[in-house]
Design a protein around this motif. Structure first.
Motif, short mmCIF file in Angstrom:
data_model
loop_
_atom_site.label_atom_id
_atom_site.label_comp_id
_atom_site.label_asym_id
_atom_site.label_seq_id
_atom_site.Cartn_x
_atom_site.Cartn_y
_atom_site.Cartn_z
N GLY A 1 0.81 -1.21 0.00
CA GLY A 1 0.00 0.00 0.00
C GLY A 1 0.85 1.26 0.00
N LYS A 2 1.94 1.25 0.75
CA LYS A 2 2.83 2.41 0.78
C LYS A 2 3.48 2.63 -0.59
CE LYS A 2 3.94 1.91 5.68
NZ LYS A 2 5.03 1.68 6.67
N ILE A 3 3.89 1.54 -1.25
CA ILE A 3 4.51 1.67 -2.57
C ILE A 3 3.52 2.21 -3.59
CG2 ILE A 3 5.52 0.36 -4.48
CD1 ILE A 3 6.82 -1.46 -2.42
N ALA A 4 2.27 1.74 -3.52
CA ALA A 4 1.25 2.22 -4.45
C ALA A 4 0.96 3.69 -4.24
CB ALA A 4 -0.03 1.39 -4.29
N PHE A 5 0.89 4.10 -2.96
CA PHE A 5 0.63 5.50 -2.66
C PHE A 5 1.81 6.37 -3.13
CE2 PHE A 5 0.91 9.08 0.39
CZ PHE A 5 -0.28 9.72 0.05
N ALA A 6 3.04 5.90 -2.92
CA ALA A 6 4.21 6.65 -3.38
C ALA A 6 4.24 6.77 -4.91
CB ALA A 6 5.49 5.98 -2.89
N ALA A 7 3.80 5.73 -5.61
CA ALA A 7 3.77 5.78 -7.08
C ALA A 7 2.78 6.82 -7.57
CB ALA A 7 3.43 4.40 -7.64
N VAL A 8 1.62 6.93 -6.88
CA VAL A 8 0.62 7.93 -7.27
C VAL A 8 1.19 9.33 -7.07
CG1 VAL A 8 -1.64 8.89 -6.71
CG2 VAL A 8 -1.32 6.41 -6.80
#
Length: 221
Positions: free
Chosen positions: A193-200
């Motif tokens: 979830g953290k990686i997905a949020f950082a990608a956004v």
């Protein structure tokens, strides 16, 4: 006459005067170096084709100004040049020394690049220490103003408010891990979830670090 012709810009006649009247190869080479004119070097090579002493003098002074291959190809078959063997041996020795220096410089450069790359990678992956009083370098307000305040840490080690970045006003809010776990019924807000949020965030912030951007603009002005 050589001085006046050189000051008048008539370098070709000045060089011809040095060769025909003075017969001084070293002075001709010095004159060509001072003028820094490739056409003048071509004239000097043409004038020297039939003069063995000039060819030897040029061979003894090859370097950044004279390409030895360019000079050797102009030597006519059957032309006797005193000391030609010694001059060629000196050229080969100088080039071997240059190759050794280049290999040494390449090894040093490779080692420096490897060390700097490791240092960069270590600095980029290490943790960042901050407190509630850490100021934003853009607005000088505290970075951590609340639990939902979004701060961006760039690889250059600058941390700023998301709202201080161009395009940061439209960034999504950071999800609350406690609420995410309660709504989904389990600990789903983990590393993925953290990686997905950082990608956004990365896709919406395209200009990079505003501190580095201001510094580059200041260097250009």
């Amino acid at each position: 006459m050589v001085f006046f012709l050189g000051r008048m810009g008539d370098n070709k006649n000045a060089l011809n005067l040095i060769i025909e009247r003075l017969g001084d190869v070293h002075r001709a080479i010095d004159f060509a170096k001072q003028q820094n004119d490739d056409d003048l070097w071509g004239d000097l090579l043409r004038y020297s084709e039939t003069k063995p002493e000039f060819i030897r003098g040029l061979l003894e002074n090859v370097g950044a100004n004279i390409d030895p291959i360019r000079l050797i190809r102009r030597i006519k078959n059957g032309l006797e040049i005193p000391g030609l063997k010694e001059a060629l041996i000196t050229i080969l020795s100088d080039f071997n020394l240059q190759l050794s220096l280049l290999d040494g410089c390449r090894a040093v450069l490779g080692g420096d690049c490897s060390d700097l790359s490791r240092n960069l990678q270590r600095d980029q992956v290490r943790g960042f220490f901050g407190s509630a009083a850490t100021p934003c370098p853009i607005c000088n307000l505290p970075i951590y103003s609340g639990p939902q305040s979004l701060a961006l840490l760039f690889l250059c080690r600058h941390v700023v408010h998301a709202t201080c970045v161009r395009g940061g006003d439209n960034l999504p809010q950071r999800p609350d891990p406690v609420l995410s776990n309660l709504s989904s019924g389990g600990p789903n807000y983990g590393l993925a979830g953290k990686i997905a949020f950082a990608a956004v965030i990365k896709n919406r912030v395209s200009r990079g670090c505003p501190v580095c951007e201001k510094r580059e603009e200041g260097n250009r002005t």
